[in-house]
Design a protein around this motif. Structure first.
Motif, mmCIF file in Angstrom:
data_model
loop_
_atom_site.group_PDB
_atom_site.id
_atom_site.type_symbol
_atom_site.label_atom_id
_atom_site.label_comp_id
_atom_site.label_asym_id
_atom_site.label_seq_id
_atom_site.Cartn_x
_atom_site.Cartn_y
_atom_site.Cartn_z
ATOM 1 N N GLN A 268 15.805 16.967 -19.190
ATOM 2 C CA GLN A 268 15.566 18.182 -19.963
ATOM 3 C C GLN A 268 16.102 19.367 -19.172
ATOM 4 O OE1 GLN A 268 13.765 18.541 -23.153
ATOM 5 N NE2 GLN A 268 14.888 20.458 -22.953
ATOM 6 N N CYS A 269 17.058 20.104 -19.739
ATOM 7 C CA CYS A 269 17.736 21.187 -19.029
ATOM 8 C C CYS A 269 17.384 22.540 -19.650
ATOM 9 C CB CYS A 269 19.243 20.982 -19.066
ATOM 10 S SG CYS A 269 19.767 19.401 -18.360
ATOM 11 N N PRO A 270 16.817 23.454 -18.882
ATOM 12 C CA PRO A 270 16.451 24.770 -19.423
ATOM 13 C C PRO A 270 17.679 25.646 -19.661
ATOM 14 C CG PRO A 270 15.956 24.656 -17.087
ATOM 15 C CD PRO A 270 16.404 23.285 -17.482
ATOM 16 N N PRO A 271 17.519 26.703 -20.457
ATOM 17 C CA PRO A 271 18.639 27.634 -20.689
ATOM 18 C C PRO A 271 19.046 28.330 -19.394
ATOM 19 C CG PRO A 271 16.877 27.960 -22.298
ATOM 20 C CD PRO A 271 16.327 27.064 -21.244
ATOM 21 N N LEU A 272 20.322 28.608 -19.280
ATOM 22 C CA LEU A 272 20.838 29.337 -18.126
ATOM 23 C C LEU A 272 20.333 30.777 -18.187
ATOM 24 C CD1 LEU A 272 22.870 28.776 -15.756
ATOM 25 C CD2 LEU A 272 24.591 29.902 -17.178
ATOM 26 N N PRO A 273 19.686 31.290 -17.132
ATOM 27 C CA PRO A 273 19.166 32.657 -17.178
ATOM 28 C C PRO A 273 20.282 33.685 -17.330
ATOM 29 C CG PRO A 273 18.254 31.431 -15.307
ATOM 30 C CD PRO A 273 19.368 30.613 -15.861
ATOM 31 N N LYS A 274 20.001 34.747 -18.061
ATOM 32 C CA LYS A 274 20.969 35.828 -18.230
ATOM 33 C C LYS A 274 20.861 36.852 -17.110
ATOM 34 C CE LYS A 274 21.051 35.504 -23.307
ATOM 35 N NZ LYS A 274 20.798 36.221 -24.578
#
Length: 522
Positions: A268-274
Motif C-alpha cells: 500500500q503506497c501513500p500519495p506523494l506529499p506536495k
C-alpha cells in the motif's frame, strides 16, 4: 528576540558537492572493498563457537542440478565471486558458502527449495546484504539464494495506491518508479540504494518515517512465499480490507527467511506529499529533546512524518570521516544533541507557517538553542544525507558493536550514558547513539579499532539485561538474525518462543531455511 529567531531559522543550509550523495550512496561498497583488501572477519562458526547442524555437504552433483535448472552465469562457485556474499557489509560475520544461486522466478525458487529439502541442504536467503544482525549471510556452508535478479515491477494501481513487485526490487528504484504516478513507498531507509524489498519485508524493516506511515505489517497488503518443501503460498492480496480467516502473510513478515522465502509483495503506497519541510535543530540536553518531540506532536499533528535524534558523538563521525558539514556549526560545536524534524503535507504555505511557529516558540522558551528550516529539495536532501550517512561514517572507526533497540522515551538515551561510565577502556574510539526518536528506536554504537572478545563480554548480555529491565526490546527494526538468537528471551516470553518453535517445525521440519537464525538451536 524575533529578529534573532528569524535570522537563525533563515540560515543557509550547508552546501554539499553534487557528487557527494552518490559517494555516500556507495560508501557501503567502498568500505567493504577497502576492508577486504586488508582483513576479513573471522569465520562466524569459529568466533562464536557454533556447531554445524545435520545437513548434507554440497557435491558436484548438487552443483550440476543448479546449473541445469538456472543456466550459465546464475550459479557461482568461484571462491572470489562467493566471498562478498559470505561477508556482511559491516564485517561482523562471515560464512563459508561455496555456492550462490540466482533465481529469476518463483518457480525457480520453488525448484531450488524442493531439491534442497529432499537432499537436506541448508540454504541462506539473501537480499541486498544490508542487514546488521548477521541474518543475511551463512554461518557455515549453506547455499546462498540471492534474490537480486527477481527485480520486476508487476503492476501499479494509481487509484488504490497499490504496487505489486518481485522481492528483489531495490527500494530506491521502487521510489523512483512511484514518483512518476505521484505515489511513494511507505518505507525509507538509509540503505535504500542497496536493500531489496523482500529483505525489508522479511525483517519488518522500520526506517525513517515509521512515525507517519507505520511498519510493514500494516503496509503489506499481500505477499507470495515459498515454503521449505517448495510449495508456493499465494497470499498476494491487493485489497485494503480482507477479513477472511488467518492472516498468513504476517507469518512471513519479520520471520527473516526462517519460515519461507518471500518472492512477491503487494504494498500500500501513500500519495506523494506536495509539501515537505525539514528542520535541523541544536539542543543542549536530552530533557529538551523530549520537550521538542512533545511539542512537535502537539503542534504539527498529522503532518509530522519524522523525528530523528543524533547525538554529538555520532555527528562528529560524519563530519570527521566523510567531510560533511554540520549545518549549525558556528565554530563552538557545543550542542550535545541534534533533532531532525520533517513534515509532509499538501499545502506549502500552511505547513511552513505551522512549522515556523513551532520553532519560534521552542527558541523563545529556550528549549532549542539553534535551528535551520529547509523546504527546497536540494537542501532537504543534504540534511537527510547527513542523517543517513551515520552508519557508514562510524565504520571508519574500525569494528563497531551495533545495537538496534527500542526503549520507553524517558529511558531512550540513558543506556549510552551508562555505557560511557561502564567502559573506560582506552581502545574505545566512540560510544554514541542516534535513531528514530518518534518510535523509540535507538541505534547504539560502540566502536573500537578491531574486534575484542573482552569488550564484547562487557557489552553482552549486560545491554540486553538492562533493556529487559526497562521493558524495552532487544531489536527494534533489524530483527534477531544470528547475533541475537540467544538473547531472544530478554524480549519474548518462553511461551511465545515455544509457539515460534512449533511454527518453525511445522513450516520447515528439516530446518533447512536460514538455520542458526532467530531461534537458538536446541
Amino acid at each position: 528576540m524575533l529578529r534573532s529567531i528569524n535570522q537563525s531559522l533563515s540560515r543557509t543550509v550547508f552546501s554539499v558537492p553534487k557528487y557527494l550523495p552518490l559517494a555516500i550512496k556507495h560508501a557501503r561498497i567502498l568500505c567493504f572493498r577497502h576492508a577486504s583488501n586488508n582483513t576479513k572477519p573471522e569465520l562466524t562458526s569459529v568466533r562464536y563457537n557454533v556447531q554445524r547442524g545435520p545437513y548434507s555437504k554440497v557435491t558436484d552433483n548438487h552443483v550440476q542440478f543448479f546449473d541445469g535448472l538456472l543456466g550459465q552465469g546464475r550459479v557461482l562457485t568461484d571462491p572470489d565471486e562467493c566471498e562478498s556474499y559470505n561477508i556482511d557489509w559491516i564485517k561482523m560475520v562471515r560464512g563459508a558458502s561455496k555456492v550462490v544461486v540466482k533465481p529469476k522466478t518463483t518457480e525457480e525458487v520453488s525448484a531450488i527449495l524442493r531439491y534442497c529439502n529432499e537432499n537436506r541442504l541448508a540454504v541462506c536467503p539473501q537480499s541486498g546484504n544490508t542487514g546488521l544482525v548477521g541474518g543475511n549471510v551463512p554461518v557455515f556452508d549453506e547455499i546462498i539464494i540471492s534474490m537480486k535478479l527477481m527485480n520486476n515491477i508487476i503492476s501499479t494501481d494509481e487509484l488504490s495506491g497499490t504496487l505489486v513487485c518481485q522481492a528483489g526490487c531495490i527500494l530506491e528504484n521502487l521510489e523512483k518508479h512511484l514518483e512518476n504516478v505521484n505515489l511513494m513507498m511507505p518505507l525509507d531507509l538509509g540503505a535504500k540504494g542497496s536493500c531489496l524489498i523482500g529483505g525489508c519485508v522479511s525483517t519488518n524493516a522500520g526506517g525513517l518515517r515509521l512515525l507517519r506511515y507505520g511498519n510493514l505489517h500494516g503496509n503489506i497488503l499481500g505477499l507470495e512465499a515459498v515454503k521449505a518443501n517448495g510449495e508456493v503460498v499465494n497470499c498476494l492480496n491487493t485489497l485494503k480490507k480482507d477479513n477472511t480467516g488467518y492472516h498468513i502473510k504476517h507469518m512471513f513478515i519479520g520471520s527473516e527467511g526462517t519460515l519461507g522465502i518471500v518472492t512477491k509483495v503487494a504494498i500500500q503506497c501513500p500519495p506523494l506529499p506536495k509539501s515537505i519541510n525539514v528542520a535541523f535543530l541544536g539542543l543542549k540536553s536530552f530533557e529538551n529533546v523530549l520537550k521538542t518531540y512533545k511539542a512537535a506532536k502537539r503542534e504539527l499533528g498529522e503532518i509530522l512524518s519524522s523525528c530523528e535524534l543524533i547525538d554529538k558523538t555520532s555527528l562528529e563521525a560524519c563530519t570527521t570521516a566523510l567531510g560533511l558539514k554540520n549545518p549549525l556549526d558556528t565554530g563552538s560545536n557545543d550542542y550535545e544533541f541534534y533533532v531532525l524534524l520533517e513534515t509532509s503535507g499538501s499545502e506549502t504555505h500552511h505547513d511552513e507557517e505551522k512549522f515556523a511557529r513551532l520553532l519560534e516558540k521552542l527558541l523563545e522558551e529556550g528549549i532549542i538553542s539553534d535551528g535551520t528550516l529547509a523546504s527546497e529539495p536540494t537542501k532537504i536532501k543534504n540534511i537527510w544525507t547527513l542523517r543517513e550517512s551515520l552508519t557508514q561514517a562510524v565504520m571508519y572507526d574500525g569494528y563497531v558493536f551495533k545495537y538496534d533497540i527500542s526503549m520507553p522515551l524517558p529511558e531512550f538515551y540513558k543506556i549510552v550514558e551508562i555505557l560511557r561510565e561502564r567502559l573506560k577502556d582506552p581502545r574505545i574510539v566512540r560510544i554514541g547513539g542516534y535513531g528514530h526518536l518518534g518510535d523509540g528506536n535507538l541505534h547504539l554504537q560502540v566502536s573500537i579499532p578491531t574486534y575484542a572478545e573482552d569488550i564484547a563480554s562487557q557489552l553482552e548480555p549486560f545491554i540486553f539485561e538492562y533493556i529487559s529491565k526497562q521493558r524495552g526490546s532487544i531489536s527494534a527494526e533489524h530483527g534477531i538474525g544470528f547475533k541475537k538468537t540467544k538473547f531472544l528471551h530478554y524480549s519474548k516470553d518462553k511461551s511465545a518462543i515455544q509457539v515460534m518453535r512449533e511454527l518453525k517445525k511445522m513450516m520447515d521440519p528439516n530446518g533447512i531455511l536460514n538455520p542458526y537464525k532467530v531461534l537458538d538451536p536446541l
